[in-house]
Design a protein around this motif. Structure first.
Motif, PDB file in Angstrom:
ATOM      1  N   LEU A 302       0.829  -1.207   0.000  1.00  0.00           N
ATOM      2  CA  LEU A 302       0.000   0.000   0.000  1.00  0.00           C
ATOM      3  C   LEU A 302       0.864   1.259   0.000  1.00  0.00           C
ATOM      4  O   LEU A 302       1.792   1.389   0.805  1.00  0.00           O
ATOM      5  CB  LEU A 302      -0.924  -0.003   1.221  1.00  0.00           C
ATOM      6  N   ARG A 303       0.530   2.188  -0.847  1.00  0.00           N
ATOM      7  CA  ARG A 303       1.314   3.412  -0.962  1.00  0.00           C
ATOM      8  C   ARG A 303       1.279   4.244   0.304  1.00  0.00           C
ATOM      9  O   ARG A 303       2.259   4.878   0.674  1.00  0.00           O
ATOM     10  CB  ARG A 303       0.791   4.255  -2.132  1.00  0.00           C
ATOM     11  N   GLU A 304       0.111   4.253   0.972  1.00  0.00           N
ATOM     12  CA  GLU A 304      -0.023   5.107   2.154  1.00  0.00           C
ATOM     13  C   GLU A 304       0.660   4.520   3.381  1.00  0.00           C
ATOM     14  O   GLU A 304       0.745   5.164   4.432  1.00  0.00           O
ATOM     15  CB  GLU A 304      -1.497   5.365   2.461  1.00  0.00           C
ATOM     16  N   ASN A 305       1.130   3.290   3.268  1.00  0.00           N
ATOM     17  CA  ASN A 305       1.802   2.649   4.383  1.00  0.00           C
ATOM     18  C   ASN A 305       3.180   3.288   4.587  1.00  0.00           C
ATOM     19  O   ASN A 305       4.024   3.276   3.693  1.00  0.00           O
ATOM     20  CB  ASN A 305       1.948   1.145   4.106  1.00  0.00           C
ATOM     21  N   GLU A 306       3.385   3.830   5.773  1.00  0.00           N
ATOM     22  CA  GLU A 306       4.654   4.501   6.054  1.00  0.00           C
ATOM     23  C   GLU A 306       5.834   3.527   5.978  1.00  0.00           C
ATOM     24  O   GLU A 306       6.958   3.918   5.701  1.00  0.00           O
ATOM     25  CB  GLU A 306       4.615   5.148   7.446  1.00  0.00           C
ATOM     26  N   LYS A 307       5.542   2.252   6.227  1.00  0.00           N
ATOM     27  CA  LYS A 307       6.598   1.239   6.182  1.00  0.00           C
ATOM     28  C   LYS A 307       6.532   0.430   4.889  1.00  0.00           C
ATOM     29  O   LYS A 307       6.955  -0.718   4.845  1.00  0.00           O
ATOM     30  CB  LYS A 307       6.488   0.319   7.395  1.00  0.00           C
ATOM     31  N   LYS A 308       5.966   1.039   3.844  1.00  0.00           N
ATOM     32  CA  LYS A 308       5.859   0.350   2.562  1.00  0.00           C
ATOM     33  C   LYS A 308       7.238  -0.129   2.118  1.00  0.00           C
ATOM     34  O   LYS A 308       8.202   0.619   2.120  1.00  0.00           O
ATOM     35  CB  LYS A 308       5.276   1.276   1.497  1.00  0.00           C
ATOM     36  N   GLU A 309       7.285  -1.395   1.754  1.00  0.00           N
ATOM     37  CA  GLU A 309       8.564  -1.975   1.378  1.00  0.00           C
ATOM     38  C   GLU A 309       8.962  -1.577  -0.035  1.00  0.00           C
ATOM     39  O   GLU A 309       8.142  -1.574  -0.947  1.00  0.00           O
ATOM     40  CB  GLU A 309       8.502  -3.503   1.493  1.00  0.00           C
ATOM     41  N   GLN A 310      10.206  -1.230  -0.187  1.00  0.00           N
ATOM     42  CA  GLN A 310      10.733  -0.915  -1.509  1.00  0.00           C
ATOM     43  C   GLN A 310      11.372  -2.183  -2.072  1.00  0.00           C
ATOM     44  O   GLN A 310      12.592  -2.311  -2.152  1.00  0.00           O
ATOM     45  CB  GLN A 310      11.755   0.223  -1.401  1.00  0.00           C
ATOM     46  N   ALA A 311      10.505  -3.131  -2.406  1.00  0.00           N
ATOM     47  CA  ALA A 311      11.004  -4.406  -2.907  1.00  0.00           C
ATOM     48  C   ALA A 311      11.681  -4.223  -4.260  1.00  0.00           C
ATOM     49  O   ALA A 311      11.288  -3.374  -5.061  1.00  0.00           O
ATOM     50  CB  ALA A 311       9.855  -5.404  -3.038  1.00  0.00           C
ATOM     51  N   HIS A 312      12.703  -5.014  -4.479  1.00  0.00           N
ATOM     52  CA  HIS A 312      13.378  -4.978  -5.772  1.00  0.00           C
ATOM     53  C   HIS A 312      12.365  -5.334  -6.855  1.00  0.00           C
ATOM     54  O   HIS A 312      11.601  -6.303  -6.720  1.00  0.00           O
ATOM     55  CB  HIS A 312      14.537  -5.987  -5.789  1.00  0.00           C
ATOM     56  N   PRO A 313      12.298  -4.550  -7.929  1.00  0.00           N
ATOM     57  CA  PRO A 313      11.270  -4.781  -8.953  1.00  0.00           C
ATOM     58  C   PRO A 313      11.341  -6.166  -9.600  1.00  0.00           C
ATOM     59  O   PRO A 313      10.347  -6.656 -10.131  1.00  0.00           O
ATOM     60  CB  PRO A 313      11.533  -3.675  -9.986  1.00  0.00           C
ATOM     61  N   PHE A 314      12.514  -6.808  -9.544  1.00  0.00           N
ATOM     62  CA  PHE A 314      12.636  -8.137 -10.134  1.00  0.00           C
ATOM     63  C   PHE A 314      12.474  -9.250  -9.103  1.00  0.00           C
ATOM     64  O   PHE A 314      12.654 -10.424  -9.421  1.00  0.00           O
ATOM     65  CB  PHE A 314      13.989  -8.294 -10.841  1.00  0.00           C
TER      66      PHE A 314
END
Length: 377
Positions: A302-314
């Protein structure tokens, strides 16, 4: 008939590029897929009625069986522009195709890792495979011939749906059209249908998420209202649940490529022509890329999640990547989003058996009891 109608995904080289180019614009553009929303809503309503009729005395429904029927009915709209009756008058026909398709995948899995005796002798398993493929292709051929005859020479080519547009492309011959049609018709049975079951399972066993989903969906669209594009854009949690299910229950075992020129990967020289398998399933459960990787956490997307994970796109590629990315991706996602939204809105969904697992049958398919309690709301 075996071999006369290879799927698009089994082709390579110039022939694959020519056919993929022909469908690229009419399948991958969001606007082209949105045109099917009225049909998707119709099939979804048929599914809701079907589930109510299929509910057993104990309130359970075999959703593995129902998912196959739903997949065929959805594919009929896209590929043949007609209702097939898989959720109504043609259930026995649909179940037979689902069973044939399942056995094909089971036999393929056994032969893939066994000694290839079938290359030298006509083994019983190979004979059975040919028999099953002939059965499936014969049924598909009838539908394809009927669609081609019915949809040829349609007027207003700029407003044509996918099948009509495909059939009226002058650069494609009848065999080309059948290769593409067969791929779309068959692929959903072994990909979208099991993903539908996996999504239902995750929704069923996480009651808190199910309640949040129901609230989000009810605020976005009325229970008796058809879902449109604007409604779908107001359902970020639903999209997050589907994406997390792709991570949690991957269908494929690897992404395969053959480089056309020498390439260096992680310091290793890989010569041109060397088959490469990328096991993204290992990445999707790695703590290096995901926190609590064995926990179902749709909020991670979720974009609004402050702890949104920046997972590697691959790290998660459920539809592949690049030119060979699944051509039916947008159709599959739209079918899942609309159908799951309306089911959550219409039923309290529960699963009271041992957790659903995965079994290797060429793809990673559901194993265990897939009966769900579907209580109308």
């Amino acid at each position: 008939m075996r071999g006369q109608n290879p799927g698009l995904g089994n082709l390579n080289g110039d022939e694959w590029y020519r056919l993929r180019s022909a469908v690229q614009q009419i399948m991958m553009r969001p606007q082209a897929v949105y045109a099917y929303l009225p049909f998707t809503n119709q099939v979804t309503q048929s599914l809701i009625n079907h589930i109510k009729n299929e509910t057993q005395r104990d309130g359970q429904v075999d959703m593995r069986r129902v998912a196959g029927r739903w997949s065929l009915e959805s594919a009929g709209n896209t590929v043949f522009e007609k209702r097939l009756g898989a959720l109504g008058d043609n259930i026995k026909w649909a179940d037979r195709l689902v069973d044939v398709n399942k056995e094909i995948f089971q036999l393929s899995a056994r032969m893939k890792f066994g000694f290839p005796f079938y290359r030298y002798f006509k083994m019983p398993q190979w004979k059975r495979m040919i028999e099953l493929e002939d059965t499936f292709y014969a049924e598909a051929d009838k539908l394809m011939d009927e669609a081609i005859e019915k949809l040829q020479s349609k007027e207003n080519p700029e407003n044509l749906l996918f099948a009509s547009c495909l059939i009226n492309k002058p650069e494609l011959n009848k065999r080309d059209i059948k290769v593409i049609m067969l791929s779309l018709f068959a692929d959903g049975l072994s990909t979208t249908a099991p993903m539908f079951v996996y999504n239902l399972f995750n929704i069923a066993i996480h009651k808190d998420i199910q309640e949040r989903l129901r609230k989000e969906i009810n605020e976005a669209v009325g229970k008796d209202e058809a879902i449109d594009v604007a409604h779908l854009q107001k359902m970020p949690l639903l999209r997050a649940c589907v994406k997390e299910t792709f991570r949690f229950f991957p269908i494929g075992t690897e992404i395969s490529r053959i480089p056309t020129k020498d390439v260096v990967l992680s310091g290793y020289l890989v010569p041109a022509g060397t088959p490469i398998d990328i096991n993204t399933n290992v990445l999707m459960t790695s703590p290096k890329f995901f926190s609590d990787p064995l926990k179902f956490k749709p909020e991670r997307w979720l974009r609004e999640n402050e702890k949104k994970e920046q997972a590697h796109p691959f790290a998660i590629l459920p539809f592949g990547f690049g030119p060979r990315m699944c051509a039916g991706r947008r159709f599959a996602e739209q079918d899942l989003h609309v159908t799951l939204a309306k089911l959550v809105q219409s039923f309290d969904i529960d699963h009271k058996h041992e957790p659903i697992r995965q079994i290797y049958e060429t793809l990673l398919l559901p194993a265990g009891d897939c009966r769900f309690h579907m209580k109308p709301l």
